[in-house]
Design an enzyme around this catalytic site. Structure first.
Site, PDB file in Angstrom:
ATOM      1  N   CYS A 299     -13.326 -59.285 -14.822  1.00  0.00           N
ATOM      2  CA  CYS A 299     -13.381 -57.952 -14.219  1.00  0.00           C
ATOM      3  C   CYS A 299     -12.190 -57.089 -14.599  1.00  0.00           C
ATOM      4  O   CYS A 299     -12.248 -55.863 -14.497  1.00  0.00           O
ATOM      5  CB  CYS A 299     -13.491 -58.062 -12.704  1.00  0.00           C
ATOM      6  N   ASN A 300     -11.083 -57.687 -15.015  1.00  0.00           N
ATOM      7  CA  ASN A 300      -9.922 -56.872 -15.378  1.00  0.00           C
ATOM      8  C   ASN A 300      -9.265 -57.337 -16.677  1.00  0.00           C
ATOM      9  O   ASN A 300      -8.073 -57.125 -16.873  1.00  0.00           O
ATOM     10  CB  ASN A 300      -8.887 -56.871 -14.246  1.00  0.00           C
ATOM     11  N   ARG A 301     -10.076 -57.939 -17.561  1.00  0.00           N
ATOM     12  CA  ARG A 301      -9.508 -58.467 -18.807  1.00  0.00           C
ATOM     13  C   ARG A 301     -10.602 -58.608 -19.876  1.00  0.00           C
ATOM     14  O   ARG A 301     -11.719 -59.048 -19.579  1.00  0.00           O
ATOM     15  CB  ARG A 301      -8.883 -59.831 -18.537  1.00  0.00           C
TER      16      ARG A 301
ATOM     17  N   GLU B 150      -4.379 -67.177  -9.085  1.00  0.00           N
ATOM     18  CA  GLU B 150      -5.778 -67.407  -8.728  1.00  0.00           C
ATOM     19  C   GLU B 150      -6.412 -68.385  -9.713  1.00  0.00           C
ATOM     20  O   GLU B 150      -6.107 -68.401 -10.895  1.00  0.00           O
ATOM     21  CB  GLU B 150      -6.544 -66.084  -8.685  1.00  0.00           C
TER      22      GLU B 150
ATOM     23  N   GLY C 171     -23.866 -59.237  -3.696  1.00  0.00           N
ATOM     24  CA  GLY C 171     -23.744 -60.072  -4.882  1.00  0.00           C
ATOM     25  C   GLY C 171     -23.655 -61.532  -4.471  1.00  0.00           C
ATOM     26  O   GLY C 171     -23.239 -61.850  -3.346  1.00  0.00           O
ATOM     27  N   ALA C 172     -24.050 -62.425  -5.388  1.00  0.00           N
ATOM     28  CA  ALA C 172     -24.049 -63.863  -5.061  1.00  0.00           C
ATOM     29  C   ALA C 172     -23.511 -64.700  -6.209  1.00  0.00           C
ATOM     30  O   ALA C 172     -23.860 -65.863  -6.348  1.00  0.00           O
ATOM     31  CB  ALA C 172     -25.466 -64.315  -4.690  1.00  0.00           C
ATOM     32  N   GLY C 173     -22.635 -64.105  -7.016  1.00  0.00           N
ATOM     33  CA  GLY C 173     -22.061 -64.825  -8.145  1.00  0.00           C
ATOM     34  C   GLY C 173     -20.825 -65.611  -7.769  1.00  0.00           C
ATOM     35  O   GLY C 173     -20.554 -65.868  -6.585  1.00  0.00           O
TER      36      GLY C 173
ATOM     37  N   MET D 276     -17.574 -64.834  -7.957  1.00  0.00           N
ATOM     38  CA  MET D 276     -16.605 -64.115  -7.144  1.00  0.00           C
ATOM     39  C   MET D 276     -17.095 -63.978  -5.703  1.00  0.00           C
ATOM     40  O   MET D 276     -16.322 -64.125  -4.747  1.00  0.00           O
ATOM     41  CB  MET D 276     -16.331 -62.726  -7.731  1.00  0.00           C
ATOM     42  N   SER D 277     -18.394 -63.743  -5.542  1.00  0.00           N
ATOM     43  CA  SER D 277     -18.945 -63.640  -4.193  1.00  0.00           C
ATOM     44  C   SER D 277     -18.764 -64.941  -3.427  1.00  0.00           C
ATOM     45  O   SER D 277     -18.517 -64.928  -2.211  1.00  0.00           O
ATOM     46  CB  SER D 277     -20.430 -63.278  -4.255  1.00  0.00           C
TER      47      SER D 277
END
Length: 479
Positions: A50-52, A114, A189-191, A193-194
């Site tokens: 998400c940020n890379r 993380e 969402g259910a991935g 990260m979720s």
């Protein structure tokens, strides 16, 4: 092999640029394939989070490899090289190894320490293997990065001090919503990260948790882990669920906005209507807090329209604000965090040195093979000459003993220089010993390293240097 990383992340670019670099899984596959077709690329893996967005490659030359990687990247995210280069970083050889291990350990993440990056890196390795885009050396270095990342979490206090994106976002939630145990939460969402979000909400004691997802099966599986409620996501259910929720966390892989200002406005109107028919405000004893809603957007591109944050009694926290929270957060000064990070950095330094040392030692393998081949050729030639001079009258057993003696002599003479050149090559600048052997014994081997003029190992380029790289760079012509 020359190890090259070209990337863009939350540390080098604003969210507006990162959003353009947020690629779907199919786009990641297309980018990998395009890079793999480059004439200077032996293997490639693309790490997209998400940020890379990082391209990790095994290239035959630095300049040619950078041109192949940069050209494909420009095509993939449709941004001019002159603009993109202001936000890119390039790591080469030793610095690239160190950077990859740092990423794997979570020290380069927005939320320091993380562990989710390990799963993302594992997925990157699996995709590269499935697509057939990895060279054997690149596959090994990715596997080593995963090993080092796991070691960092198991041998240090990193897990105890690691801050997830959600926990950072929720620091201000109690002040906005009141007791989290009394709120209703909605996770969109259910991935992967979720799953982390739901686990954290449960740990924080959030009262009720609902999971909304386009696939009801996915929502049901995730909801079952916390005795939550599953909802199939569409326009109507979204409005109803947002109306019922106090805390809304969205982290889907969608390419467009999921929650717009109009949806939230409709939800709040429905919420007001419901409140008029219930005594909930009396039961909770805090009508003002009850009317408030706290939105967290962990997606890139954004799931939640920025305008949602302008609505009265609504607080919206997105990735850009989270980056500021983690940069300025007090946890960075805590002694236990400092000690844990120092321990992880020590592991990274040690493992980087080992990996680079091993690669240097392996780099002399062609020279060692050529040297032993030269010794064998000389030995065989001299034995053939001796056998011819002695003639057929010599006993075959005697001749065989002579041959074995010559073989042992050549092996013993070659043993020390070949072992020592491997040891010496493992040290910085050790390649000169292999060069000396090739010159002394007039060895001819195939080129195994970069063919053009290379920067020093570990070079990191800034944006100005990237725009003015010399040599055969022609990235702008490819855009």
């Amino acid at each position: 092999m020359a190890f090259l990383i070209v990337g863009i992340s939350h540390r080098s670019a604003p969210m507006s640029v990162l959003e353009k670099a947020a690629l779907s899984e199919s786009q990641v596959r297309e980018l990998s394939r395009a890079i793999a077709e480059g004439g200077y690329v032996n293997g490639v893996a693309v790490l997209a989070t998400c940020n890379r967005l990082e391209i990790i490659a095994d290239v035959s030359t630095f300049h040619g490899g950078l041109a192949d990687l940069g050209g494909a990247l420009v095509d993939a995210i449709r941004t001019e090289w002159t603009t993109l280069s202001e936000h890119l970083y390039v790591h080469y050889e030793e610095r690239a190894v160190e950077h990859l291990l740092t990423v794997a350990c979570g020290l380069d993440s927005m939320a320091v320490g993380e562990a989710q990056i390990l799963g993302q890196l594992r997925a990157t390795l699996s995709l590269g293997q499935a697509e057939g885009n990895l060279s054997s050396e690149l596959g090994r270095i990715l596997q080593q990065a995963l090993r080092v990342g796991k070691r960092a979490h198991s041998e240090t206090g990193l897990d105890r001090v690691a801050q997830s994106l959600l926990s950072g976002a929720l620091d201000s939630a109690p002040g906005w919503l009141g007791d989290l145990g009394a709120v209703n939460a909605l996770v969109v969402g259910a991935g992967a990260m979720s799953s982390l979000v739901v686990a954290n909400l449960s740990r924080l004691g959030v009262g009720r948790i609902a999971i909304a997802n386009r696939s009801l099966d996915g929502a049901q599986r995730l909801a079952a882990t916390v005795a939550g409620r599953a909802v199939e996501l569409d326009r109507d259910t979204l409005v109803a669920e947002v109306a019922d929720a106090d805390l809304i966390v969205s982290c889907t892989g969608a390419r467009g906005t999921i929650i717009g200002a109009d949806s939230v406005a409709a939800a709040r109107e429905l919420r007001t209507t419901r409140d008029l028919r219930t005594t909930r405000s009396v039961q909770r004893g805090d009508a003002h807090a009850r009317r408030r809603q706290f939105f967290v957007d962990l997606a890139l591109p954004r799931d939640i329209a920025p305008e949602v944050g302008d609505i009265d009694d609504v607080r919206l926290v997105g990735l850009e604000e989270l980056s500021r929270i983690f940069a300025a957060g007090p946890h960075h000064d805590a002694a236990d965090v400092t000690n844990a990070i120092a321990a992880v950095r020590a592991i990274i330094a040690s493992e980087t040195a080992k990996l680079i040392s091993k690669r240097r030692a392996n780099s002399v393998a062609p020279t060692v093979i050529a040297l032993r081949g030269r010794a064998k050729a000389v030995r065989d030639k001299e034995f053939a000459r001796l056998a011819a001079r002695l003639g057929p009258d010599v006993d075959a057993r005697v001749l065989d003993e002579v041959r074995k003696s010559m073989h042992r002599l050549a092996d013993k003479l070659m043993h020390t220089p070949t072992v020592r050149v491997k040891e010496l090559a493992a040290e910085p600048g050790g390649g000169s010993y292999a060069d000396a052997l090739r010159a002394l014994f007039d060895l001819s081997i195939d080129a195994t390293g970069p063919l053009d003029v290379l920067p020093l190992p570990g070079t990191v380029f800034d944006s100005e240097q990237l725009q003015h790289l010399p040599g055969n760079i022609s990235i702008q012509e490819k855009s």
